[in-house]
Scaffold this active site. Sequence first.
Site, PDB file in Angstrom:
ATOM      1  N   TYR A  33       0.826  -1.202   0.000  1.00 44.72           N
ATOM      2  CA  TYR A  33       0.000   0.000   0.000  1.00 44.72           C
ATOM      3  C   TYR A  33       0.862   1.254   0.000  1.00 44.72           C
ATOM      4  O   TYR A  33       2.078   1.192   0.220  1.00 44.72           O
ATOM      5  CB  TYR A  33      -0.960   0.006   1.198  1.00 44.72           C
ATOM      6  CG  TYR A  33      -0.327   0.344   2.536  1.00 44.72           C
ATOM      7  CD1 TYR A  33       0.500  -0.561   3.192  1.00 44.72           C
ATOM      8  CD2 TYR A  33      -0.560   1.581   3.155  1.00 44.72           C
ATOM      9  CE1 TYR A  33       1.073  -0.245   4.426  1.00 44.72           C
ATOM     10  CE2 TYR A  33      -0.010   1.886   4.384  1.00 44.72           C
ATOM     11  CZ  TYR A  33       0.812   0.975   5.012  1.00 44.72           C
ATOM     12  OH  TYR A  33       1.385   1.286   6.214  1.00 44.72           O
ATOM     13  N   ARG A  52       8.273   4.152  -4.447  1.00 39.86           N
ATOM     14  CA  ARG A  52       8.308   3.139  -3.387  1.00 39.86           C
ATOM     15  C   ARG A  52       7.274   2.040  -3.657  1.00 39.86           C
ATOM     16  O   ARG A  52       7.531   0.863  -3.391  1.00 39.86           O
ATOM     17  CB  ARG A  52       8.063   3.791  -2.023  1.00 39.86           C
ATOM     18  CG  ARG A  52       8.302   2.827  -0.864  1.00 39.86           C
ATOM     19  CD  ARG A  52       8.244   3.524   0.469  1.00 39.86           C
ATOM     20  NE  ARG A  52       6.946   4.117   0.719  1.00 39.86           N
ATOM     21  CZ  ARG A  52       6.665   4.916   1.730  1.00 39.86           C
ATOM     22  NH1 ARG A  52       7.609   5.234   2.610  1.00 39.86           N
ATOM     23  NH2 ARG A  52       5.465   5.426   1.895  1.00 39.86           N
ATOM     24  N   ARG A 101      -7.419 -20.991  -1.635  1.00 38.13           N
ATOM     25  CA  ARG A 101      -6.337 -20.600  -0.714  1.00 38.13           C
ATOM     26  C   ARG A 101      -5.160 -21.539  -0.878  1.00 38.13           C
ATOM     27  O   ARG A 101      -5.277 -22.743  -0.624  1.00 38.13           O
ATOM     28  CB  ARG A 101      -6.845 -20.646   0.735  1.00 38.13           C
ATOM     29  CG  ARG A 101      -5.791 -20.201   1.742  1.00 38.13           C
ATOM     30  CD  ARG A 101      -6.355 -20.162   3.158  1.00 38.13           C
ATOM     31  NE  ARG A 101      -5.348 -19.674   4.107  1.00 38.13           N
ATOM     32  CZ  ARG A 101      -4.456 -20.451   4.724  1.00 38.13           C
ATOM     33  NH1 ARG A 101      -4.427 -21.751   4.499  1.00 38.13           N
ATOM     34  NH2 ARG A 101      -3.581 -19.924   5.561  1.00 38.13           N
ATOM     35  N   LYS A 149       6.440  -2.048   1.983  1.00 38.79           N
ATOM     36  CA  LYS A 149       5.260  -1.455   2.635  1.00 38.79           C
ATOM     37  C   LYS A 149       4.058  -2.377   2.457  1.00 38.79           C
ATOM     38  O   LYS A 149       3.196  -2.133   1.609  1.00 38.79           O
ATOM     39  CB  LYS A 149       5.007  -0.056   2.061  1.00 38.79           C
ATOM     40  CG  LYS A 149       4.112   0.809   2.929  1.00 38.79           C
ATOM     41  CD  LYS A 149       4.216   2.254   2.504  1.00 38.79           C
ATOM     42  CE  LYS A 149       3.170   3.135   3.145  1.00 38.79           C
ATOM     43  NZ  LYS A 149       3.224   3.209   4.591  1.00 38.79           N
ATOM     44  N   GLU A 181      11.551   2.530  14.784  1.00 42.27           N
ATOM     45  CA  GLU A 181      10.709   3.634  14.298  1.00 42.27           C
ATOM     46  C   GLU A 181       9.423   3.652  15.105  1.00 42.27           C
ATOM     47  O   GLU A 181       9.265   2.869  16.047  1.00 42.27           O
ATOM     48  CB  GLU A 181      10.448   3.488  12.790  1.00 42.27           C
ATOM     49  CG  GLU A 181       9.801   2.174  12.428  1.00 42.27           C
ATOM     50  CD  GLU A 181       9.733   1.898  10.920  1.00 42.27           C
ATOM     51  OE1 GLU A 181       9.632   2.849  10.135  1.00 42.27           O
ATOM     52  OE2 GLU A 181       9.758   0.719  10.548  1.00 42.27           O
ATOM     53  N   LEU A 206      10.841   1.293   7.515  1.00 42.12           N
ATOM     54  CA  LEU A 206      10.286   1.761   6.251  1.00 42.12           C
ATOM     55  C   LEU A 206      11.064   3.008   5.808  1.00 42.12           C
ATOM     56  O   LEU A 206      11.379   3.871   6.630  1.00 42.12           O
ATOM     57  CB  LEU A 206       8.803   2.119   6.407  1.00 42.12           C
ATOM     58  CG  LEU A 206       8.162   2.457   5.065  1.00 42.12           C
ATOM     59  CD1 LEU A 206       7.909   1.202   4.243  1.00 42.12           C
ATOM     60  CD2 LEU A 206       6.862   3.208   5.248  1.00 42.12           C
TER      61      LEU A 206
END
Length: 286
Positions: A33, A52, A101, A149, A181, A206
């Site tokens: 995302y 990114r 799945r 991310k 972070e 990140l």
Amino acid sequence: MERTVYLDGQFIKESEAKVSIFDRGFLFGDAVYEVTAVLNGLLVENEGHMLRLQRSCDELQIALPVTIEQIIAIQRELIKVNQLDEGGIYLQVSRGNAGDRDFAYPSADVKPTLVLFTQARSLLNTPKATKGMKVITTEDIRWKRRDIKTVGLLAPCMAKQGALDKQVDDAWLIEDGYITEGSSNNAYIVTQEGVLITRALSNDILHGITRKALLELAEKENMKIEERSFTVEEAYQASEAFVSSATTFVWPVIEIDGKTIADGKPGSVATKLRNIYIELALQTAE
Ligand code: PMP
């Protein structure tokens, strides 16, 4: 009012946007995302976010179903139809619906799912920017590819909720005695000697788009910068602490684990960086 959102080629009402139970984003957190800030109806630092996004997709071998140019056109359309002045645009791309799945990546004919939606919120006038925020430290229990991310955000959700349960605003994550972070932001301190310190880039954190811009601005301001790990003890003793992200820009941190940082007021470095970052963001938003 219902938002118009984007899902796989269509602009539709949010209540009509449906994704399969077999979508790998839902089953495995197999999705990445980005969040781009919006000021005055314009995208802030979107180029960095798109770069990114491409990198996250490349690392996971997810093929973006549309071009970056098409994504930007979708973002602009969503801003327009939802009349978004200030806030953000969330984008998520998952590996798609493989019809069942199975851990193995599906064949290339399974198309990734692309979702974008707007979120209206105040970015410029927020109480946390002027009053500062309180954080607690907590063990960093995330995986080892924090540079990607992904939507696998349960550990940060637990850290954030743990902080709220203790009546503070957020959590700073600790690994081997060093801060990595914040739960959803990059972490900084300023030493008593005035040196700006933030953890160096690696797979441990990140690579914040706001972090990059802030460090460039700080360098232009001739601030002393050290990109290195810092301990919780150093943070307690700092003259300032703050966080950065696309949706906070810069928020001062005035208390860590119940210990007041300096005089408990937002510091001059954080305040200055916030102001010059916003100036740049307003000038360069497009
Ligand atoms: N670290 C983490 C863990 C984050 O979730 C975020 C925000 N998504 C950031 C840092 C800040 O990144 P950016 O400045 O690109 O929003």
